[in-house]
Write an enzyme that holds these catalytic residues in place. Structure first.
Site, PDB file in Angstrom:
ATOM      1  NE  ARG A   1      -3.776   0.866   0.459  1.00  0.00           N
ATOM      2  CZ  ARG A   1      -4.685   0.805  -0.508  1.00  0.00           C
ATOM      3  NH1 ARG A   1      -4.573   1.554  -1.574  1.00  0.00           N
ATOM      4  NH2 ARG A   1      -5.707  -0.004  -0.412  1.00  0.00           N
TER       5      ARG A   1
ATOM      6  CB  ILE B   1      -4.181   5.673   8.662  1.00  0.00           C
ATOM      7  CG1 ILE B   1      -4.359   6.298   7.274  1.00  0.00           C
ATOM      8  CG2 ILE B   1      -4.633   6.647   9.737  1.00  0.00           C
ATOM      9  CD1 ILE B   1      -5.819   6.473   6.854  1.00  0.00           C
ATOM     10  N   PRO B   2      -1.287   3.306   8.376  1.00  0.00           N
ATOM     11  CG  PRO B   2       0.797   2.721   9.204  1.00  0.00           C
ATOM     12  CD  PRO B   2      -0.426   3.514   9.526  1.00  0.00           C
ATOM     13  CG  HIS B   3      -4.795   1.159   4.990  1.00  0.00           C
ATOM     14  ND1 HIS B   3      -4.336   2.457   5.141  1.00  0.00           N
ATOM     15  CD2 HIS B   3      -5.394   1.121   3.780  1.00  0.00           C
ATOM     16  CE1 HIS B   3      -4.653   3.165   4.074  1.00  0.00           C
ATOM     17  NE2 HIS B   3      -5.288   2.375   3.225  1.00  0.00           N
ATOM     18  N   GLY B   4      -3.458  -2.325   4.610  1.00  0.00           N
ATOM     19  CA  GLY B   4      -3.146  -3.153   3.460  1.00  0.00           C
ATOM     20  C   GLY B   4      -3.840  -2.695   2.192  1.00  0.00           C
TER      21      GLY B   4
END
Length: 146
Positions: free
Chosen positions: A48, A62-65
């Protein structure tokens, strides 16, 4: 009762991190520890970042996949990681990370609460400086829960 989206055990304060990759790994570990994701989700978090930065502004990421990695989400969850020193996030200083594990929109009420906090500079500073898990949970409680 189901697990909360943001559990007290997923709030980590005063952490060290030497790089953006360190910070993303720590974020993924919080989601793994919460039983929210399979290990392969972490690859999606790094993928991402290659697509688009998860930096929001005001020292928050806001780290997310990726959409493709949603299949590795076991249950919706958020984390809250506060770093003792700012992490260089592609040229921007990050002190707070909110990792997201979600295959739907169940995390949106907490992100809405985060957005409200960030618009209030005093409340945003409280999040950056707090040493209290309870204060984090209170500040990020969705409005309809108050």
């Amino acid at each position: 009762m189901s697990d909360p989206i943001l559990a007290p055990a997923s709030v980590r304060l005063g952490l060290p991190a030497t790089s953006k990759d360190d910070a993303i790994r720590a974020c993924g570990q919080v989601l793994l520890d919460a039983g929210a994701v399979a290990p392969a989700y972490l690859d999606g978090m790094f993928a991402r970042e290659l697509q688009v930065s998860t930096y929001l502004g005001e020292g928050v990421a806001i780290p997310h996949g990726t959409n493709e990695s949603r299949g590795h989400v076991i249950r919706p969850a958020l984390g809250f990681l506060q770093f003792a020193e700012p992490v260089d996030w592609d040229g921007s200083p990050v002190t707070l990370c909110i990792p997201i594990a979600s295959a739907a929109d169940d995390h949106l009420p907490i992100l809405a609460a985060l957005a409200e906090v960030l618009m209030d500079s005093a409340a945003a500073e409280r999040l950056r400086a707090t040493s209290s898990v309870d204060e984090v949970l209170e500040l990020l409680r969705p409005a309809e829960a108050n």
